[in-house]
Design a protein around this motif. Sequence first.
Motif, PDB file in Angstrom:
ATOM      1  N   VAL A 389       0.931  -1.094  -0.090  1.00  0.00           N
ATOM      2  CA  VAL A 389      -0.125   0.123  -0.109  1.00  0.00           C
ATOM      3  C   VAL A 389       0.920   1.227  -0.024  1.00  0.00           C
ATOM      4  O   VAL A 389       1.688   1.255   0.706  1.00  0.00           O
ATOM      5  CB  VAL A 389      -0.818  -0.016   1.401  1.00  0.00           C
ATOM      6  CG1 VAL A 389      -1.705   1.543   1.319  1.00  0.00           C
ATOM      7  CG2 VAL A 389      -1.743  -1.337   1.106  1.00  0.00           C
ATOM      8  N   ILE A 390       0.596   2.216  -1.046  1.00  0.00           N
ATOM      9  CA  ILE A 390       1.408   3.398  -1.066  1.00  0.00           C
ATOM     10  C   ILE A 390       0.336   4.394  -0.129  1.00  0.00           C
ATOM     11  O   ILE A 390      -0.860   4.870  -0.783  1.00  0.00           O
ATOM     12  CB  ILE A 390       1.557   3.958  -2.200  1.00  0.00           C
ATOM     13  CG1 ILE A 390       2.545   2.884  -3.208  1.00  0.00           C
ATOM     14  CG2 ILE A 390       2.140   5.337  -2.400  1.00  0.00           C
ATOM     15  CD1 ILE A 390       2.581   3.235  -4.605  1.00  0.00           C
ATOM     16  N   LEU A 391       0.943   5.033   0.730  1.00  0.00           N
ATOM     17  CA  LEU A 391       0.129   6.093   1.672  1.00  0.00           C
ATOM     18  C   LEU A 391       0.762   7.373   1.474  1.00  0.00           C
ATOM     19  O   LEU A 391       1.831   7.588   1.650  1.00  0.00           O
ATOM     20  CB  LEU A 391       0.329   5.472   3.272  1.00  0.00           C
ATOM     21  CG  LEU A 391      -0.413   6.264   4.331  1.00  0.00           C
ATOM     22  CD1 LEU A 391      -2.057   6.012   4.003  1.00  0.00           C
ATOM     23  CD2 LEU A 391      -0.266   5.779   5.746  1.00  0.00           C
ATOM     24  N   VAL A 392      -0.233   8.389   0.615  1.00  0.00           N
ATOM     25  CA  VAL A 392       0.331   9.714   0.432  1.00  0.00           C
ATOM     26  C   VAL A 392       0.015  10.693   1.637  1.00  0.00           C
ATOM     27  O   VAL A 392      -1.547  10.677   1.471  1.00  0.00           O
ATOM     28  CB  VAL A 392      -0.382   9.912  -1.144  1.00  0.00           C
ATOM     29  CG1 VAL A 392       0.239  11.338  -1.329  1.00  0.00           C
ATOM     30  CG2 VAL A 392       0.284   9.042  -2.063  1.00  0.00           C
ATOM     31  N   GLY A 393       0.537  11.280   2.302  1.00  0.00           N
ATOM     32  CA  GLY A 393       0.087  12.138   3.214  1.00  0.00           C
ATOM     33  C   GLY A 393       0.326  11.602   4.598  1.00  0.00           C
ATOM     34  O   GLY A 393      -0.050  10.539   5.000  1.00  0.00           O
ATOM     35  N   MET A 394       1.151  12.505   5.499  1.00  0.00           N
ATOM     36  CA  MET A 394       1.237  11.802   6.906  1.00  0.00           C
ATOM     37  C   MET A 394       0.898  12.783   7.797  1.00  0.00           C
ATOM     38  O   MET A 394       1.669  13.067   8.943  1.00  0.00           O
ATOM     39  CB  MET A 394       2.992  11.366   6.913  1.00  0.00           C
ATOM     40  CG  MET A 394       3.218  10.212   6.426  1.00  0.00           C
ATOM     41  SD  MET A 394       2.288   8.628   6.646  1.00  0.00           S
ATOM     42  CE  MET A 394       2.966   8.691   8.419  1.00  0.00           C
ATOM     43  N   GLY A 395      -0.057  13.590   7.760  1.00  0.00           N
ATOM     44  CA  GLY A 395      -1.046  14.006   8.770  1.00  0.00           C
ATOM     45  C   GLY A 395      -1.550  13.226   9.659  1.00  0.00           C
ATOM     46  O   GLY A 395      -1.022  12.142   9.785  1.00  0.00           O
ATOM     47  N   ARG A 396      -2.457  13.578  10.512  1.00  0.00           N
ATOM     48  CA  ARG A 396      -3.120  12.831  11.750  1.00  0.00           C
ATOM     49  C   ARG A 396      -3.521  11.546  10.992  1.00  0.00           C
ATOM     50  O   ARG A 396      -3.573  10.549  11.730  1.00  0.00           O
ATOM     51  CB  ARG A 396      -3.789  13.660  12.684  1.00  0.00           C
ATOM     52  CG  ARG A 396      -3.261  14.530  13.414  1.00  0.00           C
ATOM     53  CD  ARG A 396      -4.258  15.269  14.194  1.00  0.00           C
ATOM     54  NE  ARG A 396      -5.271  15.932  13.402  1.00  0.00           N
ATOM     55  CZ  ARG A 396      -6.574  16.327  14.043  1.00  0.00           C
ATOM     56  NH1 ARG A 396      -6.727  15.814  15.390  1.00  0.00           N
ATOM     57  NH2 ARG A 396      -7.372  17.228  13.341  1.00  0.00           N
ATOM     58  N   VAL A 397      -4.399  11.803   9.957  1.00  0.00           N
ATOM     59  CA  VAL A 397      -5.136  10.558   9.406  1.00  0.00           C
ATOM     60  C   VAL A 397      -4.003   9.625   8.668  1.00  0.00           C
ATOM     61  O   VAL A 397      -4.091   8.340   8.822  1.00  0.00           O
ATOM     62  CB  VAL A 397      -6.051  11.129   8.137  1.00  0.00           C
ATOM     63  CG1 VAL A 397      -6.704  10.143   7.677  1.00  0.00           C
ATOM     64  CG2 VAL A 397      -7.071  11.951   9.075  1.00  0.00           C
ATOM     65  N   GLY A 398      -2.932  10.300   8.079  1.00  0.00           N
ATOM     66  CA  GLY A 398      -2.036   9.208   7.537  1.00  0.00           C
ATOM     67  C   GLY A 398      -1.166   8.524   8.608  1.00  0.00           C
ATOM     68  O   GLY A 398      -0.960   7.243   8.448  1.00  0.00           O
ATOM     69  N   GLN A 399      -0.970   9.290   9.600  1.00  0.00           N
ATOM     70  CA  GLN A 399      -0.067   8.673  10.821  1.00  0.00           C
ATOM     71  C   GLN A 399      -0.836   7.402  11.196  1.00  0.00           C
ATOM     72  O   GLN A 399      -0.566   6.402  11.567  1.00  0.00           O
ATOM     73  CB  GLN A 399       0.330   9.285  11.833  1.00  0.00           C
ATOM     74  CG  GLN A 399       1.312  10.529  11.230  1.00  0.00           C
ATOM     75  CD  GLN A 399       1.776  11.765  12.232  1.00  0.00           C
ATOM     76  OE1 GLN A 399       1.553  11.189  13.532  1.00  0.00           O
ATOM     77  NE2 GLN A 399       2.091  12.713  11.923  1.00  0.00           N
ATOM     78  N   ARG A 400      -2.176   7.689  11.728  1.00  0.00           N
ATOM     79  CA  ARG A 400      -3.061   6.704  12.323  1.00  0.00           C
ATOM     80  C   ARG A 400      -3.372   5.515  11.345  1.00  0.00           C
ATOM     81  O   ARG A 400      -3.465   4.606  11.608  1.00  0.00           O
ATOM     82  CB  ARG A 400      -4.196   7.368  12.701  1.00  0.00           C
ATOM     83  CG  ARG A 400      -4.183   8.207  13.798  1.00  0.00           C
ATOM     84  CD  ARG A 400      -5.370   8.839  14.385  1.00  0.00           C
ATOM     85  NE  ARG A 400      -5.165   9.852  15.366  1.00  0.00           N
ATOM     86  CZ  ARG A 400      -4.916   9.574  16.958  1.00  0.00           C
ATOM     87  NH1 ARG A 400      -4.738   8.288  17.095  1.00  0.00           N
ATOM     88  NH2 ARG A 400      -4.655  10.560  17.689  1.00  0.00           N
ATOM     89  N   THR A 401      -3.649   5.807  10.070  1.00  0.00           N
ATOM     90  CA  THR A 401      -3.772   4.747   8.955  1.00  0.00           C
ATOM     91  C   THR A 401      -2.482   3.924   9.033  1.00  0.00           C
ATOM     92  O   THR A 401      -2.713   2.637   8.701  1.00  0.00           O
ATOM     93  CB  THR A 401      -4.011   5.409   7.785  1.00  0.00           C
ATOM     94  OG1 THR A 401      -5.243   6.466   7.902  1.00  0.00           O
ATOM     95  CG2 THR A 401      -4.627   4.257   6.677  1.00  0.00           C
ATOM     96  N   ALA A 402      -1.226   4.555   8.865  1.00  0.00           N
ATOM     97  CA  ALA A 402      -0.222   3.772   8.846  1.00  0.00           C
ATOM     98  C   ALA A 402      -0.006   2.731   9.823  1.00  0.00           C
ATOM     99  O   ALA A 402       0.296   1.627   9.627  1.00  0.00           O
ATOM    100  CB  ALA A 402       1.289   4.542   8.721  1.00  0.00           C
ATOM    101  N   THR A 403      -0.357   3.506  11.005  1.00  0.00           N
ATOM    102  CA  THR A 403      -0.228   2.491  12.520  1.00  0.00           C
ATOM    103  C   THR A 403      -1.220   1.304  12.415  1.00  0.00           C
ATOM    104  O   THR A 403      -0.897   0.163  12.774  1.00  0.00           O
ATOM    105  CB  THR A 403      -0.514   3.091  13.742  1.00  0.00           C
ATOM    106  OG1 THR A 403       0.192   4.291  13.826  1.00  0.00           O
ATOM    107  CG2 THR A 403      -0.589   2.333  14.944  1.00  0.00           C
ATOM    108  N   ALA A 404      -2.433   1.569  11.578  1.00  0.00           N
ATOM    109  CA  ALA A 404      -3.331   0.583  11.562  1.00  0.00           C
ATOM    110  C   ALA A 404      -2.662  -0.509  10.419  1.00  0.00           C
ATOM    111  O   ALA A 404      -3.112  -1.764  10.768  1.00  0.00           O
ATOM    112  CB  ALA A 404      -4.835   0.795  11.042  1.00  0.00           C
ATOM    113  N   LEU A 405      -2.415  -0.200   9.418  1.00  0.00           N
ATOM    114  CA  LEU A 405      -1.796  -0.908   8.376  1.00  0.00           C
ATOM    115  C   LEU A 405      -0.775  -1.765   8.948  1.00  0.00           C
ATOM    116  O   LEU A 405      -0.399  -3.201   8.717  1.00  0.00           O
ATOM    117  CB  LEU A 405      -1.348  -0.131   7.208  1.00  0.00           C
ATOM    118  CG  LEU A 405      -2.310   0.340   6.158  1.00  0.00           C
ATOM    119  CD1 LEU A 405      -1.716   1.148   5.372  1.00  0.00           C
ATOM    120  CD2 LEU A 405      -3.236  -0.713   5.534  1.00  0.00           C
TER     121      LEU A 405
END
Length: 629
Positions: A389-405
């Motif tokens: 998965v390529i995650l574009v954007g590492m704001g609050r949503v991006g950081q939490r999404t990355a943690t979940a992944l």
Amino acid sequence: MSHSSPPTSASSAAETAIGSDRFIVCGLGSLGQNCVANLRAFGVDVTAVDLVLPSTWELPDLPGLLAEAIEGDCCQGSVLERAGARQARAILLVTESDRVNVAAAFAARLLNPNIRLVLRLSQQNLHSLLATQIGNLVALEPMQLSASAFALAALGDDVLAVFKLGDRLLQVVQRQLDPEDPWCRRDRLSELNSRTRCLLVRQSGTHPSISETPFYEWQPDDRPVPGDRVVYLELVTQSPRWSAGEREEPPEIRWQQYVSVNFWRQWWERRWRSWVQHPIQRVAIACGLTVVMLLALGTLLYRVWLPESSLPSAFFATAILLLGGYGDLFGEWQATTTLPWWLRSFGLMLTLAGTALVGVLYALLTEKVLSARLQFLKQRPPVPHRDHVILVGMGRVGQRTATALQEFRQPCVAISQNGLERDLLPQLPAIAGEYVAALDRAHLDQAKSVALVTDNELVNLEVGLMAREANPQVHLVIRTVEPRFTTNLARLFPDAQVLNAYELAAEAFAGAAFGENILHLFRLGDRTVLVTEYDISTGDTLVGRLLAEVAQGYGIVPVLYQRPNQPEAIFPADETILHPGDRLIVLATTAGLKRVEQGIVTPKRWHILVEGAGSEDAAFEGANAIARL
């Protein structure tokens, strides 16, 4: 997922504000407006309070849904009293300021000791302190609520949800039945249920989409057939299916790709695009080519003009000149040397060019060292090559999404314009730079999906279109903010998942306002399903009912049941009767929560026909089962 005080009753209006169905929403931003819309779906009166009422509404019909809109500071008791806080059942404090929300919570509690407080709070460590001091309070963070939905959408496969209940891990999975599927050899749909699995939805030709298919809208005696699409909840007892991308390929497959012409062609194309798009790399390439050309030319000229010298001597003489050694060669050159003036001048030119090129080399090395930010002390993992998965954007949503992944053990890589701090998600591969340019370095051609979760929805759209153009097969997840933009984008790109973070979170806020503890949420087609916990008390609409009646009558799915001082039961039996003090966790849509709240049970439409029993024991057990139900 959420942080709340102990779950309250399913229908606690009588315990809070006497006979009141008035709700107050403070803050009319994106989250507040969506909360109003969700509360109105329950048929209750909603009063809104904001410091300045919006000049334009994200939801155009919203003003007509409000009983009253008050302009004022929600931290002031007089403003809350005008809004009816003394008689209100719950107040949702969803402004963008934690300080304002906490201050308004204190003011509301002073006016009404029983009012339900639902706070938007990013500083979750405050929650336990606030709940202890003022009670009947739930604190939610919208970005945290929606992050798991983005992560699950990014998986791009059949896993719709993953959540924990205690130490148990459960997942919601959709499955398309094909003629070779062993489930098609079952005689009845009810046989798909087990102690670790519960069938939720079956979509056949009579239902156009999963979104329009309610829970339990399937007949137990129907036979599963090829083409059916089923959604089920299961207890994870082995390796999770979403971690399939983590499997290591056999050695023979890994070696085959290195002898493939297509593999090296794609590698060269990615490398060339990277060189072309980065000015520093272009300078390095030009300097390198210049050094090679000057080295070859100098070696040739000195070898031709001085035939008594060997080829290595001519080569090393040229190299010495390029490294600034003009004085070392010509300063002690014999006067009888027959070198012409132009060859000496060429040597001087080599020295000057070499000095300049060495300066460029030092500058490049310095830039690399500075940009690395000392990451050699703690290197991030390499970028995955496929099924990631390529995650574009590492704001609050991006950081939490990355943690979940990462919790899902899904390989992923983050793209951030300014790079990530060394201590932020250190096990996450990361690429710094412009979003579009970084896609190639993230191996877009082999990626499973691209999740675009920056705070700018136009940037998300632009990068999404670029990603789709480069890889038409990649799965897109696009974060949006404005509701109309969300709707239009979803229509234009039906194969992409367009998610509005505030719209997702608002359903959880609305559910929490009625006293439920929202543990998790996920998307089932176009619907949001809430994992909701009930602590059943006297007077609730659940008391005295069979679980079968609760499930079928309210259209919710019992997942976990526990009596006081008894062990928990996953997928409890239908004949279980609910009593005050019991704990129940269910899957429910907003419509299901509304039916529980109002006690609206679907009329019973069933009959029992006993055709026979195979033995006396079967007849005895059958009679007992009928008696229990």
